[in-house]
Design an enzyme around this catalytic site. Structure first.
Site, mmCIF file in Angstrom:
data_model
loop_
_atom_site.group_PDB
_atom_site.id
_atom_site.type_symbol
_atom_site.label_atom_id
_atom_site.label_comp_id
_atom_site.label_asym_id
_atom_site.label_seq_id
_atom_site.Cartn_x
_atom_site.Cartn_y
_atom_site.Cartn_z
ATOM 1 N N ASP A 478 -35.136 8.319 -15.239
ATOM 2 C CA ASP A 478 -35.186 9.535 -14.408
ATOM 3 C C ASP A 478 -33.799 9.908 -13.897
ATOM 4 O O ASP A 478 -32.880 9.080 -13.881
ATOM 5 C CB ASP A 478 -36.138 9.264 -13.231
ATOM 6 C CG ASP A 478 -36.842 10.522 -12.748
ATOM 7 O OD1 ASP A 478 -36.372 11.631 -13.052
ATOM 8 O OD2 ASP A 478 -37.868 10.388 -12.043
ATOM 9 N N ASP A 548 -42.727 18.141 -13.751
ATOM 10 C CA ASP A 548 -43.547 17.466 -12.739
ATOM 11 C C ASP A 548 -44.815 18.258 -12.470
ATOM 12 O O ASP A 548 -45.708 17.783 -11.766
ATOM 13 C CB ASP A 548 -42.755 17.304 -11.434
ATOM 14 C CG ASP A 548 -41.846 16.082 -11.486
ATOM 15 O OD1 ASP A 548 -42.017 15.262 -12.414
ATOM 16 O OD2 ASP A 548 -40.982 15.949 -10.610
#
Ligand code: GLA
Length: 729
Positions: A478, A548
């Site tokens: 990430d 997301d």
């Protein structure tokens, strides 16, 4: 051989199956001009397109108007400061402070295959798959050598380009701008297609008319970003999904970029793409070189759909690497939306037990397993397992998950450092920062200075230790904030302008080390969702978390924009719980499955707590994934209807390469009262074949399904989806 040099014409001709690209050398000074790019032309006598026989003429005929020549001549690689006032690709700062440069042709080589770009991701191909032209040019005064590389893929309408700049002088020189590509064409009433968005709204398409002046898209966030995307396409105004000309440009890079089109006084357009020049500079010592990242150029005379399929084939075969390149990926369940930071070994094992019984194949432990991290306020950089949460240690947890027949994956955010971390307390100078200026926090964290080898080594060692401590076969990498306050405690003042690019090179080096040492690892890149979904990252990880936003309806737009240029096999997509955590919408579990099937497919929910009827559907969805994933991963993708355009429904299909199998996904976003069946027109079928709709007695001719259409019976309710599987008889 896709590339030929015609001595009599002083021209290079680059041919792909359906496109031609031509470069010409003109006048006594050997200017390098762009002759043509477009639909394939067999003849090579095209130099008249350079217009050197009309005013202002070439300098040998009319040096009095040299400036006019330079400002209208179609350049292969434009340089700054000598009279071409359009956007330039190359600009320098000499030891005397001057910025002008000028290139002339010197020599060339043509060879089979394609070289790698040192330290940079790039497409690759074998000797029988592609041919490369290197045009060697030089600025005589500066002793700067510039090599323009063009690779032509034999079976795809793709030409890739990059540029290598070498200082042959005895004095240092600074590059202040080094773009990868320049393309000058007459304006065929072009429109510009780009992708834009935000967190949870990545890659929505925008199409606009090209007007005079400069327009385009760029990023100075240090990553390719949620907001803009390193891609643009020029389309003729009549271009649709299936018709019209499209020139696509895609940057194989993960940092700051510039993608720009400029329409000038003579109605020509110049397209340029490369590293964004803001805050960029690069010191070139004697004999040192700088290589620009690669740009992929695609030509399609059959609309956007063909461009997409060309890029999908290119990336699946010539960019993505590793053991998962052609392989089905395990169905994973990620605990992020299930637990956020509130988890421990027991909770994870409870999820894993239930998930494995339903057929899910891998558990991914997301953020919160290390240091003191129980919120997003601290501990990035402290990559030691928190044994208060992970009771019994990581190896115990992984072994227990493995005993359930599941693989285990883990989340890292290797590029970051929290001010509240042991790492920061010991090494505050490891963060990117301007000394004495308060850093700009984003998600309460700073970015590590990956231009420093010791920092990269520390980060790598942390990863290596954790990955070697247990049977971990997947990493979600990430990156949750952009770069600001650009400054390195390590670089000299005259090299601070190199930090953005050195940072990206640092990320690439780390990921390469990781996949070299752990070749079996499935790596999934991520950046606050899809802020670093770009071809650069795809070179290291075969899949990237798309957004997301896991809401099935929001995903229609996000995944449509993503699939415009990326293969479905690369698009990280999960089924999550409802009401959706980002938009609060409730959609049928079934539809969530159909939409996630367009990507890698997985789950992101607490399987022990979702409604029983949803849980009961998981084994069917698992079977659906196994049944269709080969087709989805390897087939040709067609957009049939676009919800982002019609605001009512979405439809796409995947057709196997042999055209024997077709999977159509239809999502009715908004139900419509008092309406008859909706007709959709299938694409890419064998017109001579007959297709049976699986599970029915209905058989239709391929041409009937394409030209006459298929009736989709109206469905009662919003957000309803259906899959239609057709098999050729
Ligand atoms: C980012 C990712 C999410 C999740 C969180 C964890 O936002 O995109 O999927 O991993 O970080 O902090």
């Amino acid at each position: 051989m896709g590339i030929k040099y015609y001595e009599s014409e002083r021209a290079f001709k680059l041919d792909t199956p359906q496109s031609t690209y031509m470069i010409g050398i003109v006048d006594e000074e050997d200017f390098i001009g762009h002759i043509y790019y477009g639909k394939r032309i067999e003849d090579y006598h095209l130099s008249y397109l350079l217009r050197t026989n009309e005013g202002p003429y070439v300098p040998s005929k009319n040096n009095r108007d040299r400036g006019s020549f330079l400002d209208c001549f179609p350049m292969e690689y434009s340089t700054h400061g000598i009279g071409d006032f359009r956007e330039s690709c190359l600009s320098v700062k000499t030891s005397k402070g001057h910025s002008a440069c000028s290139l002339a042709y010197v020599d060339h080589t043509i060879y089979k295959g394609k070289k790698t770009l040192e330290g940079l991701p790039a497409t690759f191909g074998k000797d029988n798959e592609c041919t490369t032209l290197e045009l060697i040019c030089r600025d005589k005064l500066l002793q700067l050598e510039v090599v323009l590389s063009y690779t032509v893929f034999e079976n795809l309408d793709v030409i890739t380009r990059s540029t290598k700049i070498t200082n042959k002088h005895t004095e240092n020189i600074t590059l202040t701008k080094a773009l990868s590509v320049c393309l000058d064409m007459d304006n065929k009433d072009f429109e510009l297609l780009t992708l834009h968005g935000s967190w949870a709204r990545e890659r929505h398409m925008q199409r606009r008319r090209v007007g005079y002046g400069k327009q385009g898209t760029s990023s100075i966030r240090g990553e390719s970003s949620h907001q803009d995307h390193p891609f643009m396409a020029l389309l003729t105004a009549d271009a649709t999904e299936d018709r019209g000309e499209v020139y696509g440009f895609h940057f194989v890079y993960s940092g700051n970029f510039m993608a720009q089109v400029e329409c000038n006084q003579f109605d020509t357009v110049r397209a340029v793409m490369g590293i964004e020049p803001t805050d960029f500079s690069w010191q070139l010592e004697e004999q040192a070189s700088f290589t620009t990242p690669e740009v992929v150029m695609v030509y399609s005379a059959e609309g956007l759909g063909k461009m997409s399929r060309t890029l999908h084939d290119l990336y699946r075969n010539h960019l993505i690497r590793g053991i998962y390149k052609d392989k089905k990926r395990p169905i994973l369940i990620n605990n992020w939306e299930a637990t956020y930071f509130d988890f421990d070994t027991d909770k994870l094992l409870a999820i894993a037990r239930e998930a494995s019984a339903l057929g899910i194949e891998m558990l991914v432990m997301d953020d919160g397993w290390f240091g003191t991290r129980s919120s997003d306020n601290c501990a990035l950089g402290d990559w030691q397992v928190n044994e208060e949460k992970i009771k019994g240690g990581l190896k115990y947890l992984v072994d227990e998950v493995n005993k359930l027949g599941m693989a285990f994956g883990i989340w890292f955010e290797p590029e970051m450092i929290s001010p509240d971390s042991d790492l920061y307390r010991v090494h505050p100078d490891w963060a990117i920062a301007v000394p004495n200026r308060e850093g700009t926090l984003c998600r309460n964290q700073y970015v590590l200075d990956l231009s420093r080898k010791e920092v990269r080594d520390y980060v790598y060692e942390c990863l290596r230790k954790v990955l070697s401590s247990a049977n971990i076969t997947y990493v979600k990498w990430d990156m949750n904030r952009p770069l600001t306050n650009i400054g390195s405690y390590y670089l000299e003042a005259n090299q601070q302008g190199e930090l953005y690019h050195r940072y990206v090179l640092g990320v690439y080096e780390l990921q390469q080390r990781l996949i070299d040492e752990f070749p079996e690892l499935l790596l999934e890149n991520c950046s606050g969702g899809g802020a670093r979904f770009d071809p650069g990252m795809l070179y290291y990880s075969p899949q990237i978390w798309c957004s997301d936003d896991t809401d099935a309806i929001e995903r229609l737009k996000i995944q449509e924009g993503t699939a415009l240029i990326y293969p479905l096999s690369a698009i990280g997509a999960h089924v999550s719980d409802c009401p959706n955590h980002t938009v609060g919408r409730t959609t049928p579990f079934e539809t969530r499955g159909y939409v996630a099937l367009l990507g890698t497919f997985g789950y992101e929910l607490d399987v022990t707590r979702i409604p029983e009827e949803d849980r009961a559907m998981i084994p069917q969805q698992v079977a659906m994934y196994h049944k269709y994933n080969d087709l989805v991963r390897q087939g040709d993708y067609y957009r049939i209807a676009s919800y982002s355009q019609n605001h009512m429904y979405d439809c796409w299909s995947v057709v196997s390469k042999d055209k024997k199998e077709v999977l159509v996904t239809f999502v009715q976003v908004m139900a419509r009262p008092n309406y008859r069946s909706r007709r959709i027109y299938l694409k890419g079928l064998d017109t001579k074949a007959f297709y049976r709709i699986e599970g029915s007695e209905e058989v239709y001719a391929g041409d009937a399904l394409m030209y006459g259409g298929l009736n989709i019976q109206s469905i009662f309710g919003d957000f309803k989806g259906q899959l239609i599987h057709l098999i050729a008889e």
